[in-house]
Design a protein around this motif. Sequence first.
Motif, PDB file in Angstrom:
ATOM      1  N   GLY A 514     -83.497  12.794 -55.150  1.00  0.00           N
ATOM      2  CA  GLY A 514     -82.381  13.011 -54.171  1.00  0.00           C
ATOM      3  C   GLY A 514     -81.961  11.795 -53.381  1.00  0.00           C
ATOM      4  N   VAL A 515     -82.407  10.673 -54.085  1.00  0.00           N
ATOM      5  CA  VAL A 515     -81.687   9.474 -53.348  1.00  0.00           C
ATOM      6  C   VAL A 515     -80.469   9.071 -54.163  1.00  0.00           C
ATOM      7  CG1 VAL A 515     -82.269   6.858 -53.321  1.00  0.00           C
ATOM      8  CG2 VAL A 515     -84.021   8.482 -53.302  1.00  0.00           C
ATOM      9  N   THR A 516     -79.347   8.637 -53.140  1.00  0.00           N
ATOM     10  CA  THR A 516     -78.070   8.238 -53.462  1.00  0.00           C
ATOM     11  C   THR A 516     -77.704   7.154 -52.765  1.00  0.00           C
ATOM     12  OG1 THR A 516     -77.402   9.438 -51.290  1.00  0.00           O
ATOM     13  CG2 THR A 516     -77.318  10.971 -53.204  1.00  0.00           C
ATOM     14  N   GLY A 517     -76.669   6.489 -53.565  1.00  0.00           N
ATOM     15  CA  GLY A 517     -76.157   5.189 -53.156  1.00  0.00           C
ATOM     16  C   GLY A 517     -76.601   4.153 -53.766  1.00  0.00           C
ATOM     17  N   ILE A 518     -77.236   4.234 -54.914  1.00  0.00           N
ATOM     18  CA  ILE A 518     -77.850   3.327 -55.684  1.00  0.00           C
ATOM     19  C   ILE A 518     -77.141   3.419 -57.063  1.00  0.00           C
ATOM     20  CG2 ILE A 518     -79.917   2.258 -56.872  1.00  0.00           C
ATOM     21  CD1 ILE A 518     -81.452   3.400 -54.590  1.00  0.00           C
ATOM     22  N   GLN A 519     -76.631   2.265 -57.467  1.00  0.00           N
ATOM     23  CA  GLN A 519     -76.004   1.990 -58.803  1.00  0.00           C
ATOM     24  C   GLN A 519     -77.019   1.724 -60.019  1.00  0.00           C
ATOM     25  OE1 GLN A 519     -72.530   1.992 -60.012  1.00  0.00           O
ATOM     26  NE2 GLN A 519     -73.655   2.218 -61.812  1.00  0.00           N
ATOM     27  N   LEU A 520     -76.752   2.383 -61.181  1.00  0.00           N
ATOM     28  CA  LEU A 520     -77.778   2.256 -62.237  1.00  0.00           C
ATOM     29  C   LEU A 520     -77.282   1.918 -63.309  1.00  0.00           C
ATOM     30  CD1 LEU A 520     -80.644   3.176 -63.368  1.00  0.00           C
ATOM     31  CD2 LEU A 520     -79.544   5.280 -63.756  1.00  0.00           C
ATOM     32  N   CYS A 521     -78.230   0.966 -64.135  1.00  0.00           N
ATOM     33  CA  CYS A 521     -77.716   0.340 -65.511  1.00  0.00           C
ATOM     34  C   CYS A 521     -78.711  -0.020 -66.236  1.00  0.00           C
ATOM     35  CB  CYS A 521     -76.654  -0.559 -65.069  1.00  0.00           C
ATOM     36  SG  CYS A 521     -77.168  -2.403 -64.854  1.00  0.00           S
ATOM     37  N   GLY A 522     -78.658  -0.302 -67.639  1.00  0.00           N
ATOM     38  CA  GLY A 522     -79.789  -0.602 -68.427  1.00  0.00           C
ATOM     39  C   GLY A 522     -79.062  -1.611 -69.443  1.00  0.00           C
ATOM     40  N   ILE A 523     -79.959  -2.602 -69.672  1.00  0.00           N
ATOM     41  CA  ILE A 523     -79.579  -3.715 -70.656  1.00  0.00           C
ATOM     42  C   ILE A 523     -80.221  -3.643 -72.156  1.00  0.00           C
ATOM     43  CG2 ILE A 523     -81.042  -5.339 -69.411  1.00  0.00           C
ATOM     44  CD1 ILE A 523     -79.208  -7.426 -70.491  1.00  0.00           C
ATOM     45  N   ALA A 524     -79.645  -3.323 -72.759  1.00  0.00           N
ATOM     46  CA  ALA A 524     -80.088  -3.284 -74.546  1.00  0.00           C
ATOM     47  C   ALA A 524     -80.404  -4.720 -74.929  1.00  0.00           C
ATOM     48  CB  ALA A 524     -79.245  -2.142 -75.302  1.00  0.00           C
TER      49      ALA A 524
END
Length: 630
Positions: A514-524
């Motif tokens: 339920g947490v909002t306001g966080i950008q997410l990404c991954g690095i391959a």
Amino acid sequence: MADVLSYRPRTGEIPTTPGVYRFSDDSGRVLYVGKAKNLRARLANYFAPLHSLHERTRRMVTTASALEWTVVGTEVEALQLEWTWINEFDPPFNVKFKDDKSYPYLAVTLADEAPRALMTRTAGIRGARYFGPYPQVWAVQQTIELMLKAFPIRTCNNANYKRAMQSGKPCFASQIGRCFGPCSQNVSVEEHRARVDQFVSFMGSQDRKLINKLTAEMKEAAAEQHYEVAAKRRDQVTALTAILEKSAVVLRDTVDIDLFAIEQDELAAAVQMFIVRGGRVRGVRGWMLDKELDVSTGDLIDSVMQTAYTGAAVPPREIIVPELPDDAEAMETWLAGISQRKVRIVAAQRGEKAALLATAAQNAKQALMLYKTRRSSDFVARSKALEDIQEALGMPAAPLRMECYDVSHLSGTNIVASMVVFEDGLPRKDDYRRFSIPESTDDTDSIYRTLMRRLAYLAPSAESDEQQPDPASPTGLEQIEQKRKKFRYQPNLLIVDGGQPQVAAAARALADSGVTGIQLCGIAKRLEEIWLPDSDYPVILPRNSDALFLIQRIRDEAHRFAITHQRARRKKDISSVLSEIPGLGPARVKVLLQHFGSVARLKEATEESISEVRGVGPQLAATIHHHLRA
């Protein structure tokens, strides 16, 4: 995106002879220059199905709109033409050398009537003999000072020399004891030339025979009571000995080699060049390379040697490299044309040269680490990196606080995860955290479990207001502060080490918490791609961008932190398994692990082989064997 490029030539149109090719875009800008022993075979690699190409190669061929090639007679000609075109067009996808140093050389102007010794950064002085490069200017000046004590030769410039010879008055440098050429009116041109020959001979060979000869002359002069001559020889011996002591002895006295070591990752490479003359390291040179395409070590060696031997540097008879390039014979021919003698390129595998190569490789590794650290630590670079990350990921603000997660395990056991924190582009080590994961199905499940535990400190509580700590009470305020201290603040950007599967698991954890306001990404790691949730295509950051360097550093730090914790747990587990066996103390456990290398090998060992270990008798060996098998 079409899988067949519109400008692709027919296979039959491409010759099978040596040549040089270049890709260019719609505006005519040359994007990449390469050479090939067989043009058709090499170019076929670029026109394979796009999905099978390396990401950066795919980006180059899809950016290009035209391909041209020039057929040459030999591989050597291809080598020369490739280097000419790279210097002329400065293609963005070729290797970029970052060498902010203009290395100083000691030069002796042999073409002059009275040759002089000078420090210079200029290549191509007519008839000059170069020594170096030296790492610093002071090293050249110190060498000249010592050599002039042994072999006093001219140091004044040509204008002063000409004026002194015409007027018959010593040059100004000679008047203050800094020049010892014919312009000093104390030595003839012929005598000065003999000194110059000795100067050049010693600098070229670093041979102790000259020192032994001067020592013998000193003793002979002293015995004949020619004390002025003896004192002069003594000063010469002292100066030459000091020069030899300035250089580390690494190989035999007869060995003259140049040695290249390379340390690289997906985007950059560090090169260290050791210049060994007379068995001594006479100079060290380093470069940083930015890579756009996935370049092999052999191709890098080609580019490095072309750079190293363009100018004043003359290749020795032997060059040591970590790996032979495909066109080693052509490169040897090209280098032989520069040095006017046969040159060998050798990949050292063992022995003293391989040991020196390992030392150079360690220097290259440190240089690469320092290069990346400085780029991410510089304030201007950090600010630019954060702005670029914001723009590339479509964030409303720059990610001033970033958290990165990585998972480490050994064949599914001892599963741990790490969390590292960067604030304003710098590591915040007091906020680093480690997680132990009792059980997990795979890496994605481990990522999910880890983030659920971390995000629980940020998630809106499902408990009623009555169950929440009361901020007005001292106890409730203390509980809230302890909760904040454990994980501090909410990150702007959350990074996971991995591609689409890991990002999907992290996105599921964010949604479930339920947490909002966080950008997410991954690095391959394989292609250094940035993946976003619910995206079919990765974000490709430029290879030399500060943004990618910063994300790489965060990922590498998370990996280091995780693997360190995992190894510590593994070591503890191994020790605990063996310490449970009656009769085994820490000393015997250490001896057993040193002998067998691991608990797995110890489990496979027979009672007889265990009893051969120092301090372990047949009875204890039987106990160990039974305990481990049970």
